[in-house]
Design an enzyme around this catalytic site. Structure first.
Site, PDB file in Angstrom:
ATOM      1  N   ASP A 159       0.836  -1.199   0.000  1.00  0.00           N
ATOM      2  CA  ASP A 159       0.000   0.000   0.000  1.00  0.00           C
ATOM      3  C   ASP A 159       0.878   1.260   0.000  1.00  0.00           C
ATOM      4  O   ASP A 159       0.362   2.373  -0.108  1.00  0.00           O
ATOM      5  CB  ASP A 159      -1.000  -0.007   1.157  1.00  0.00           C
ATOM      6  CG  ASP A 159      -0.342  -0.064   2.513  1.00  0.00           C
ATOM      7  OD1 ASP A 159       0.878  -0.311   2.586  1.00  0.00           O
ATOM      8  OD2 ASP A 159      -1.064   0.140   3.522  1.00  0.00           O
ATOM      9  N   SER A 160       2.209   1.064   0.053  1.00  0.00           N
ATOM     10  CA  SER A 160       3.138   2.172  -0.212  1.00  0.00           C
ATOM     11  C   SER A 160       2.904   2.712  -1.625  1.00  0.00           C
ATOM     12  O   SER A 160       3.381   3.802  -1.957  1.00  0.00           O
ATOM     13  CB  SER A 160       4.592   1.709  -0.055  1.00  0.00           C
ATOM     14  OG  SER A 160       4.840   0.532  -0.800  1.00  0.00           O
TER      15      SER A 160
ATOM     16  N   ASP B  99      -0.912  -6.196  -0.090  1.00  0.00           N
ATOM     17  CA  ASP B  99      -1.281  -5.526   1.158  1.00  0.00           C
ATOM     18  C   ASP B  99      -2.784  -5.315   1.213  1.00  0.00           C
ATOM     19  O   ASP B  99      -3.402  -4.872   0.231  1.00  0.00           O
ATOM     20  CB  ASP B  99      -0.628  -4.135   1.223  1.00  0.00           C
ATOM     21  CG  ASP B  99       0.545  -4.066   2.190  1.00  0.00           C
ATOM     22  OD1 ASP B  99       0.752  -5.011   2.988  1.00  0.00           O
ATOM     23  OD2 ASP B  99       1.268  -3.048   2.146  1.00  0.00           O
TER      24      ASP B  99
ATOM     25  N   LYS C  30      -1.275  -9.475   3.018  1.00  0.00           N
ATOM     26  CA  LYS C  30      -0.575  -8.999   4.215  1.00  0.00           C
ATOM     27  C   LYS C  30      -1.455  -7.987   4.913  1.00  0.00           C
ATOM     28  O   LYS C  30      -2.108  -7.175   4.262  1.00  0.00           O
ATOM     29  CB  LYS C  30       0.771  -8.368   3.836  1.00  0.00           C
ATOM     30  CG  LYS C  30       1.544  -7.797   5.032  1.00  0.00           C
ATOM     31  CD  LYS C  30       3.001  -7.486   4.712  1.00  0.00           C
ATOM     32  CE  LYS C  30       3.254  -6.134   4.086  1.00  0.00           C
ATOM     33  NZ  LYS C  30       2.748  -4.989   4.863  1.00  0.00           N
TER      34      LYS C  30
ATOM     35  N   GLU D 271      -1.658  -5.413   8.712  1.00  0.00           N
ATOM     36  CA  GLU D 271      -0.880  -4.829   9.798  1.00  0.00           C
ATOM     37  C   GLU D 271      -1.511  -5.148  11.152  1.00  0.00           C
ATOM     38  O   GLU D 271      -2.730  -5.120  11.288  1.00  0.00           O
ATOM     39  CB  GLU D 271      -0.780  -3.298   9.616  1.00  0.00           C
ATOM     40  CG  GLU D 271      -0.037  -2.905   8.348  1.00  0.00           C
ATOM     41  CD  GLU D 271       0.126  -1.387   8.189  1.00  0.00           C
ATOM     42  OE1 GLU D 271      -0.285  -0.629   9.095  1.00  0.00           O
ATOM     43  OE2 GLU D 271       0.673  -0.965   7.145  1.00  0.00           O
TER      44      GLU D 271
ATOM     45  N   GLU E 135       8.972  -4.076  10.711  1.00  0.00           N
ATOM     46  CA  GLU E 135       9.374  -2.775  10.180  1.00  0.00           C
ATOM     47  C   GLU E 135       9.836  -1.865  11.308  1.00  0.00           C
ATOM     48  O   GLU E 135       9.105  -1.637  12.279  1.00  0.00           O
ATOM     49  CB  GLU E 135       8.191  -2.129   9.425  1.00  0.00           C
ATOM     50  CG  GLU E 135       8.518  -0.734   8.891  1.00  0.00           C
ATOM     51  CD  GLU E 135       7.517  -0.203   7.869  1.00  0.00           C
ATOM     52  OE1 GLU E 135       6.610  -0.950   7.451  1.00  0.00           O
ATOM     53  OE2 GLU E 135       7.649   0.975   7.480  1.00  0.00           O
TER      54      GLU E 135
HETATM   55  N1  LIG Z   1       9.007   5.167  -0.492  1.00  0.00           N
HETATM   56  C1  LIG Z   1       8.577   4.547   0.616  1.00  0.00           C
HETATM   57  N2  LIG Z   1       9.431   3.753   1.288  1.00  0.00           N
HETATM   58  C2  LIG Z   1       9.023   3.087   2.412  1.00  0.00           C
HETATM   59  O1  LIG Z   1       9.831   2.335   3.011  1.00  0.00           O
HETATM   60  C3  LIG Z   1       7.679   3.247   2.848  1.00  0.00           C
HETATM   61  C4  LIG Z   1       6.817   4.074   2.091  1.00  0.00           C
HETATM   62  N3  LIG Z   1       7.290   4.731   1.001  1.00  0.00           N
HETATM   63  N4  LIG Z   1       5.503   4.235   2.439  1.00  0.00           N
HETATM   64  C5  LIG Z   1       4.925   3.340   3.427  1.00  0.00           C
HETATM   65  C6  LIG Z   1       5.865   3.064   4.515  1.00  0.00           C
HETATM   66  C7  LIG Z   1       6.173   4.270   5.378  1.00  0.00           C
HETATM   67  N5  LIG Z   1       7.537   4.026   5.748  1.00  0.00           N
HETATM   68  C8  LIG Z   1       8.363   4.968   6.360  1.00  0.00           C
HETATM   69  C9  LIG Z   1       8.034   6.316   6.305  1.00  0.00           C
HETATM   70  C10 LIG Z   1       8.842   7.260   6.872  1.00  0.00           C
HETATM   71  C11 LIG Z   1       9.999   6.882   7.530  1.00  0.00           C
HETATM   72  C12 LIG Z   1      10.880   7.929   8.151  1.00  0.00           C
HETATM   73  O2  LIG Z   1      10.503   9.107   8.190  1.00  0.00           O
HETATM   74  N6  LIG Z   1      12.043   7.595   8.637  1.00  0.00           N
HETATM   75  C13 LIG Z   1      13.046   8.543   9.120  1.00  0.00           C
HETATM   76  C14 LIG Z   1      12.950   8.700  10.610  1.00  0.00           C
HETATM   77  C15 LIG Z   1      13.353   7.461  11.366  1.00  0.00           C
HETATM   78  C16 LIG Z   1      13.464   7.633  12.877  1.00  0.00           C
HETATM   79  O3  LIG Z   1      13.022   8.641  13.441  1.00  0.00           O
HETATM   80  O4  LIG Z   1      14.043   6.719  13.490  1.00  0.00           O
HETATM   81  C17 LIG Z   1      14.413   8.077   8.659  1.00  0.00           C
HETATM   82  O5  LIG Z   1      15.309   8.905   8.575  1.00  0.00           O
HETATM   83  O6  LIG Z   1      14.548   6.897   8.307  1.00  0.00           O
HETATM   84  C18 LIG Z   1      10.336   5.540   7.600  1.00  0.00           C
HETATM   85  C19 LIG Z   1       9.505   4.583   7.010  1.00  0.00           C
HETATM   86  C20 LIG Z   1       8.017   2.800   5.196  1.00  0.00           C
HETATM   87  N7  LIG Z   1       7.194   2.627   4.014  1.00  0.00           N
HETATM   88  C1  LIG Z   2       7.238  -1.411   3.386  1.00  0.00           C
HETATM   89  C2  LIG Z   2       6.424  -2.651   3.148  1.00  0.00           C
HETATM   90  C3  LIG Z   2       6.648  -3.694   4.188  1.00  0.00           C
HETATM   91  C4  LIG Z   2       4.968  -2.319   2.997  1.00  0.00           C
HETATM   92  O1  LIG Z   2       4.127  -2.664   3.777  1.00  0.00           O
HETATM   93  C5  LIG Z   2       4.581  -1.519   1.815  1.00  0.00           C
HETATM   94  O2  LIG Z   2       5.402  -1.323   0.911  1.00  0.00           O
HETATM   95  O3  LIG Z   2       3.423  -1.085   1.779  1.00  0.00           O
HETATM   96 MG   LIG Z   3       2.262  -1.676   3.479  1.00  0.00          MG
END
Ligand SMILES: Nc1nc(=O)c2c([nH]1)NC[C@@H]1CN(c3ccc(C(=O)N[C@@H](CCC(=O)O)C(=O)O)cc3)CN21
Ligand SMILES: CC(C)C(=O)C(=O)O
Ligand SMILES: [Mg+2]
Length: 286
Positions: free
Chosen positions: A67-68, A106, A135, A137, A203
């Site tokens: 769903d990303s 998803d 899948k 959550e 995750e």
């Molecule tokens: N392009 C993309 N990649 C992804 O992995 C992803 C999506 N979209 N959309 C759905 C979810 C959302 N996800 C996310 C979204 C934001 C962060 C993030 O802002 N991470 C920061 C902060 C981490 C922290 O505070 O520890 C980072 O710098 O990694 C991480 C995973 C993982 N998934």
């Molecule tokens: C990041 C993975 C595990 C996911 O759920 C997604 O891509 O939606």
């Molecule tokens: Mg997902």
């Protein structure tokens, strides 16, 4: 005879060397065996028929129609606006364009949380669209739905740790399962396995907690931002390939496709403006 060479057909999806050999189809019944045999599992997201066959030909075990899609393809700010129709269309495209890879879809926000029956009806639609597994959550609160789907012939993958669909309830992206939250995460993982889950995505989980969950389960764990000690890894394909402008810190960019595409489009723009395209070989005068 004209000496212009005929254009080479693009064969992006076709395997071209043993290194690109097609994946042996991992069936859900084989996931626990793959774990016992210590074979690490690879998963990437996929959303369309253009890219899915390329990822399949690279030998990936599983494609996740994530769903990303909402963020990566549809331009939403989160996964919450993604609908079952969005997921059916993307799942169909991925399933129709691949033949060996295991396709996991998803379940989007709002299509499974109300009851196991709601989950079953939604999962059936994704399976009809071509998914081999779905899948969802969440942990123990989802166990009854996982059991109903499993008993109905629908393999289910769980997803613990940071669960983006509940960001409004649990808060934003940060490590989950730290400190006194490790035990509840272990309990959730066990509840999913007990209910029939065939694998569990972890995750944004501390590596030591992910390792602990991995040891506690007989079905594989698939990590994303969860360290090296899970049974497999998953990334959003566009992050992995360097297509996205920003990526979470747990991502490695294995390519720079965004920059490659920008360069190709920029050459096209220049060639058209300069009158260099189309050239003689690209059209017929009569
Ligand atoms: N392009 C993309 N990649 C992804 O992995 C992803 C999506 N979209 N959309 C759905 C979810 C959302 N996800 C996310 C979204 C934001 C962060 C993030 O802002 N991470 C920061 C902060 C981490 C922290 O505070 O520890 C980072 O710098 O990694 C991480 C995973 C993982 N998934
Ligand atoms: C990041 C993975 C595990 C996911 O759920 C997604 O891509 O939606
Ligand atoms: Mg997902």
């Amino acid at each position: 005879m004209p000496s212009t060479p005929s254009p080479q057909p693009a064969r992006l999806a076709a395997p071209s060397s043993p290194a690109d050999a097609p994946a042996r189809r991992v069936r859900v019944q084989h996931l626990a065996r793959a774990k016992r045999e210590g074979r690490r599992l690879t998963m990437l997201t996929a959303y369309d028929a253009l890219t899915a066959p390329i990822l399949e030909s690279a030998g990936v075990d599983m494609l996740l129609v994530g769903d990303s899609l909402g963020n990566v393809v549809l331009g939403h700010g989160s996964t919450l606006p993604v609908t079952l129709e969005d997921m059916e269309r993307a799942t169909g495209a991925v399933a129709r364009s691949t033949s060996r890879v295991l396709v996991v879809a998803d379940m989007p926000f709002g299509t499974y949380e109300a009851s196991p029956e709601q989950a079953f009806a939604s999962a059936v639609r994704l399976m009809r669209a071509g998914a081999h597994a779905v899948k969802l959550e969440g942990g123990a609160p989802r166990a009854a739905a996982v059991r109903l789907l499993t008993d109905g012939g629908i393999p289910v993958v769980g997803h613990l740790g940071y669960t983006p669909q509940s960001e409004n309830a649990i808060g934003g992206p940060r490590l989950r399962g730290r400190g006194d939250q490790a035990q509840p995460m272990l309990d959730d993982a066990r509840a999913l396995e007990e209910a029939g889950a065939v694998a569990v995505v972890l995750e944004m989980v501390p590596a030591d907690v992910a390792a602990q969950v991995t040891r506690a389960l007989s079905v594989p764990t698939i990590g994303i931002g969860a360290g090296p000690d899970t049974d497999g890894q998953v990334l959003v394909w566009a992050d992995m390939a360097g297509m996205t402008a920003w990526t979470p810190s747990f991502v490695r960019r294995f390519g720079e496709l965004g920059e490659d595409l920008r360069r190709a489009a920029s050459s096209y723009v220049r060639a058209v403006s300069e009158g260099a395209f189309p050239a003689e070989e690209n059209f017929h005068r009569h």
